[in-house]
Design an enzyme around this catalytic site. Structure first.
Site, short mmCIF file in Angstrom:
data_model
loop_
_atom_site.label_atom_id
_atom_site.label_comp_id
_atom_site.label_asym_id
_atom_site.label_seq_id
_atom_site.Cartn_x
_atom_site.Cartn_y
_atom_site.Cartn_z
N HIS A 7 -9.88 -53.34 9.05
CA HIS A 7 -10.38 -54.44 9.58
C HIS A 7 -10.55 -55.51 8.90
CE1 HIS A 7 -12.37 -56.28 12.45
NE2 HIS A 7 -11.96 -55.64 13.41
N ASP A 11 -9.22 -49.52 18.56
CA ASP A 11 -8.22 -50.07 19.12
C ASP A 11 -7.43 -48.32 18.37
OD1 ASP A 11 -7.10 -53.13 17.57
OD2 ASP A 11 -7.43 -52.31 20.00
C1 SDX Z 1 -8.14 -55.75 16.26
O1 SDX Z 1 -10.76 -59.65 13.78
C2 SDX Z 1 -10.77 -59.30 14.52
O2 SDX Z 1 -11.91 -58.66 15.04
C3 SDX Z 1 -9.98 -57.87 15.49
C4 SDX Z 1 -10.54 -56.76 15.98
C5 SDX Z 1 -10.81 -57.51 17.43
O3 SDX Z 1 -11.60 -56.97 18.51
O4 SDX Z 1 -10.48 -58.96 18.22
O5 SDX Z 1 -11.49 -55.84 15.56
C6 SDX Z 1 -9.46 -56.41 16.96
O6 SDX Z 1 -7.05 -56.32 15.27
C7 SDX Z 1 -8.41 -54.68 14.80
C8 SDX Z 1 -7.50 -54.07 14.30
C9 SDX Z 1 -6.13 -53.49 15.15
N1 SDX Z 1 -4.41 -53.79 14.23
C10 SDX Z 1 -4.50 -51.82 13.51
O7 SDX Z 1 -5.82 -50.90 13.95
C11 SDX Z 1 -3.75 -52.72 12.48
C12 SDX Z 1 -3.62 -51.09 11.29
N2 SDX Z 1 -4.34 -52.28 10.14
C13 SDX Z 1 -4.04 -52.90 8.78
O8 SDX Z 1 -2.65 -52.93 9.82
C14 SDX Z 1 -5.36 -53.59 8.40
O9 SDX Z 1 -6.34 -52.72 8.54
C15 SDX Z 1 -5.88 -55.50 9.07
C16 SDX Z 1 -4.65 -56.47 9.83
C17 SDX Z 1 -6.45 -54.38 10.60
C18 SDX Z 1 -6.75 -55.65 8.26
O10 SDX Z 1 -6.28 -56.38 7.36
P1 SDX Z 1 -6.83 -56.84 6.07
O11 SDX Z 1 -8.35 -56.43 6.12
O12 SDX Z 1 -5.57 -58.11 5.58
O13 SDX Z 1 -6.35 -55.19 4.70
P2 SDX Z 1 -5.00 -55.58 4.18
O14 SDX Z 1 -3.55 -55.61 4.33
O15 SDX Z 1 -5.86 -56.75 3.21
O16 SDX Z 1 -5.25 -54.07 3.12
C19 SDX Z 1 -6.26 -53.99 2.44
C20 SDX Z 1 -5.21 -52.39 1.95
C21 SDX Z 1 -4.06 -52.82 1.35
O17 SDX Z 1 -3.46 -51.72 0.75
P3 SDX Z 1 -3.69 -52.56 -0.82
O18 SDX Z 1 -1.85 -53.58 -0.63
O19 SDX Z 1 -5.01 -52.85 -1.61
O20 SDX Z 1 -2.80 -51.33 -2.14
O21 SDX Z 1 -5.42 -51.46 2.55
C22 SDX Z 1 -4.07 -51.04 3.37
C23 SDX Z 1 -3.63 -52.37 2.79
O22 SDX Z 1 -1.99 -51.75 2.23
N3 SDX Z 1 -4.64 -50.87 4.72
C24 SDX Z 1 -4.06 -49.72 5.57
C25 SDX Z 1 -4.65 -50.19 6.79
N4 SDX Z 1 -5.07 -50.68 6.51
C26 SDX Z 1 -5.39 -51.58 5.45
N5 SDX Z 1 -3.32 -48.95 4.59
C27 SDX Z 1 -3.53 -48.14 5.44
N6 SDX Z 1 -3.54 -48.28 7.29
C28 SDX Z 1 -3.75 -49.13 7.25
N7 SDX Z 1 -4.10 -49.10 8.73
#
Ligand code: SDX
Length: 389
Positions: free
Chosen positions: A271, A328
């Protein structure tokens, strides 16, 4: 008086948006709607009562809630012409595309709802959106099924009417399952607002140009559609089904996620704000057990989800990155048990989020300090250069 620490105050002074609607503490896993903890509202309130709280700032008196509910029931009918809109779409149309298109089309029917400076027009468009979005959503579902659209039944509650529109048919009377009704109402509450998430920020940005509320909400629906945002609940079910069908097992899948194989992500995890367990995920997980048991549904995907969570929460890769289940992760399993097709999951998120979008749009629209949105950029392109001609 607002309970903010000096640090928060510092942040507030630099934050691009100030809002009095929802407070999140991502590290502590706190979520409050107008000061009320989400745990209390999810267990002690209803979708419409929370919608009133978010939009008007205070919990309604019983009379106010009754009037609000009655006004919404009086506006559930879509203009008959709008039903032909659905004829133009293929039955394979994704319901989120149908939803954003139909909501945008709503603005063409209501000349008396487009003046954003007229409080009465803002009020009637608020009621029309709350009343009609669920009907449009159900019609998108029926369109995909190739079944006839039903008319809304104003003798039913908001959620029961929505369930009947989705699962009722012209062939027989529809009996609402109270377990399903209560569970869906609670899930909708958990989605009603979430501060400046991508879709809400979109609604505020579009609204800041004085575009009408229907166009602003339609833009928010499009932002929510993305798999990194609301589309994640649909993506979680696909991920669980792929793990089941591939026979590779959860541990192997987790290894692929850690290797970042072709962008494989643990959908429903992580998140932008919560760097601890999403308080909504905890409540959804509790509901999952209750609903599946009450509906007498066994679903191996729920067992897979639990196993996935257990492995991920113990794995340093996820712990270091502060990746926890978000709202989710478990919702899809419940929606599936209720009988909704996977492609309707994000539509359910949109119905849940609608009151929050409206509350934020109205807060932005009513604030005299609001200026047209213009996000800042850092220019990293080439320095000045000239045509050598
Ligand atoms: C919602 O904003 C809100 O409030 C949204 C929401 C709402 O109520 O409106 O809460 C609803 O959208 C919830 C999120 C739903 N999305 C997902 O579940 C999709 C999977 N999640 C990721 O894509 C990700 O966690 C995000 C997009 C939700 C958040 O992205 P961030 O905070 O920008 O995280 P990041 O991309 O900077 O990741 C940091 C690290 C990275 O690794 P490194 O590059 O440091 O090695 O964590 C990893 C990412 O690769 N990472 C994940 C991951 N999420 C982040 N690795 C594997 N699986 C994941 N889900």
């Amino acid at each position: 008086a607002t309970g903010y620490t000096a640090l928060d105050q510092g942040f507030v002074n630099t934050a691009s948006t100030k809002s009095a609607i929802t407070y999140i503490d991502g590290d502590a896993g706190i979520l409050r709607y107008r000061g009320y903890p989400i745990e209390e509202l999810a267990k002690g309130s209803t979708y419409l009562e929370v919608a009133f709280l978010l939009i008007y700032g205070e919990l309604p008196t019983p009379d106010q809630l009754g009037e609000f509910d009655e006004k919404i029931r009086r506006h559930t009918l879509l203009h008959e012409d709008l039903k032909h809109f659905f004829d133009a779409l293929p039955h394979t149309a994704h319901p989120m595309s149908v939803l954003s298109s139909a909501v945008s089309a709503l603005s063409t029917y209501y000349e008396d709802s487009l003046n954003v400076h007229d409080p009465e027009q803002v009020e009637i468009s608020t009621i029309r959106l709350l009343a009609k979005l669920p009907v449009i959503a159900a019609y998108a579902h029926k369109k995909a099924l190739g079944q006839a659209f039903l008319y809304p039944d104003n003798s039913l509650s908001f959620v029961d009417n929505f369930l009947k529109l989705n699962f009722g048919t012209m062939a027989e009377p529809y009996v609402v399952n109270p377990v399903l009704s209560k569970a869906l109402d609670r899930l909708l509450i958990l989605h009603e607002d979430h501060e400046q998430n991508a879709s809400t920020s979109t609604v505020r940005l579009v609204g800041s140009t004085e575009a009408n509320i229907f166009s602003s909400i339609s833009a928010g629906i499009n932002a929510l559609y993305g798999p990194l945002h609301g589309g994640a609940n649909e993506a979680v079910l696909k991920m669980l089904a792929d793990i089941r069908d591939s026979g590779e097992g959860v541990a192997k899948f987790v290894e692929r996620v850690k290797k970042k194989e072709e962008g494989v992500r643990l959908m429903g995890f992580g998140h932008r704000v919560y760097k601890s367990y999403d308080p909504r995920a905890k409540l959804v997980k509790e509901s999952a057990d209750e609903v599946l048991e009450a509906l007498g549904v066994q679903d191996e995907l729920l067992d897979l989800a639990r196993e996935l969570e257990q492995i991920a929460l113990a794995d340093p890769y996820f712990i270091e990155r502060k990746l926890y289940p978000n709202v989710d992760f478990y919702t899809g399993v419940i929606y599936k048990a209720m009988g909704f097709p996977t492609r309707m999951f994000t539509v359910l998120f949109a119905i849940g989020r609608l009151p929050g979008w409206i509350a934020h749009w109205r807060e932005m629209n009513a604030d005299p300090a609001t200026k047209i949105g213009r996000p800042q950029q850092l220019y990293i392109g080439p320095p000045e250069r000239h045509l050598d001609r």
